[in-house]
Design a protein around this motif. Structure first.
Motif, PDB file in Angstrom:
ATOM      1  N   SER A  97     -31.933   7.343  42.806  1.00 10.98           N
ATOM      2  CA  SER A  97     -31.293   6.509  41.802  1.00 10.98           C
ATOM      3  C   SER A  97     -29.813   6.914  41.662  1.00 10.98           C
ATOM      4  O   SER A  97     -29.417   7.561  40.716  1.00 10.98           O
ATOM      5  N   PHE A 118     -25.753   6.265  41.355  1.00 11.41           N
ATOM      6  CA  PHE A 118     -24.660   5.379  40.952  1.00 11.41           C
ATOM      7  C   PHE A 118     -23.416   5.679  41.778  1.00 11.41           C
ATOM      8  O   PHE A 118     -22.781   4.797  42.314  1.00 11.41           O
ATOM      9  N   SER A 119     -23.085   6.965  41.863  1.00  7.99           N
ATOM     10  CA  SER A 119     -21.949   7.371  42.685  1.00  7.99           C
ATOM     11  C   SER A 119     -22.109   8.848  43.061  1.00  7.99           C
ATOM     12  O   SER A 119     -22.875   9.578  42.432  1.00  7.99           O
ATOM     13  N   GLU A 151     -26.183   9.787  38.572  1.00 10.69           N
ATOM     14  CA  GLU A 151     -27.342   8.909  38.691  1.00 10.69           C
ATOM     15  C   GLU A 151     -27.169   7.682  37.803  1.00 10.69           C
ATOM     16  O   GLU A 151     -26.434   7.701  36.816  1.00 10.69           O
ATOM     17  N   GLU A 152     -27.866   6.632  38.178  1.00 11.35           N
ATOM     18  CA  GLU A 152     -27.798   5.390  37.411  1.00 11.35           C
ATOM     19  C   GLU A 152     -28.225   5.649  35.963  1.00 11.35           C
ATOM     20  O   GLU A 152     -29.232   6.323  35.715  1.00 11.35           O
ATOM     21  N   GLY A 153     -27.437   5.122  35.041  1.00 12.28           N
ATOM     22  CA  GLY A 153     -27.756   5.293  33.630  1.00 12.28           C
ATOM     23  C   GLY A 153     -27.236   6.574  33.010  1.00 12.28           C
ATOM     24  O   GLY A 153     -27.460   6.815  31.816  1.00 12.28           O
ATOM     25  N   ARG A 154     -26.555   7.390  33.804  1.00 15.05           N
ATOM     26  CA  ARG A 154     -26.020   8.652  33.283  1.00 15.05           C
ATOM     27  C   ARG A 154     -24.498   8.645  33.338  1.00 15.05           C
ATOM     28  O   ARG A 154     -23.886   7.830  34.043  1.00 15.05           O
TER      29      ARG A 154
END
Length: 121
Positions: free
Chosen positions: A27, A29-30, A101-104
């Motif tokens: 998961s 994000f970057s 991570e996504e959502g963080r």
């Protein structure tokens, strides 16, 4: 959860070349900095090369001019091209990434399990 998987290690003769890869999955994000470290038997784990998300690169003095680090952000992958290998390059090579991570809103460090590089005739 994020996983890093290294590949490309093996046995090579002095003067030879290997290319290591480390792919992150999960998961994501970057990914901020990526790096390669190595640990020889009985020694501490040391930085070999690092690359930021903006492309800034640094190398350990012992590998400058022989190793090249690169990254493919679309594939969440970092590479280490190793040329003119020497017996003293023998070690377990680990990749490390700081992953958002996504959502963080903050990055977390992840390590791969390592891949063994043996330089011997």
């Amino acid at each position: 959860q994020v996983q890093l998987v290294e590949s490309g290690g093996g046995l090579v003769q002095p003067g030879g070349s290997l290319r290591l890869s480390c792919a992150a999955s999960g998961s994501i994000f970057s990914i901020i900095p990526m790096g390669w470290y190595r640990q020889a038997p009985g020694k501490q784990r040391d930085l070999v090369a690092g690359i930021t998300s903006g492309g800034s690169i640094n190398y350990a003095d012992s590998v400058k001019g022989r190793f090249t680090i690169s990254r493919d952000n679309a594939k969440n992958t970092v590479y280490l091209q190793m040329n003119s290998l020497k017996p003293e390059d023998t070690a377990v090579y680990y990749c490390k990434m700081t992953v958002v991570e996504e959502g963080r809103f903050y990055g977390r460090e992840y390590w791969g399990k390592g891949t063994l590089v043996t330089v011997s005739s």
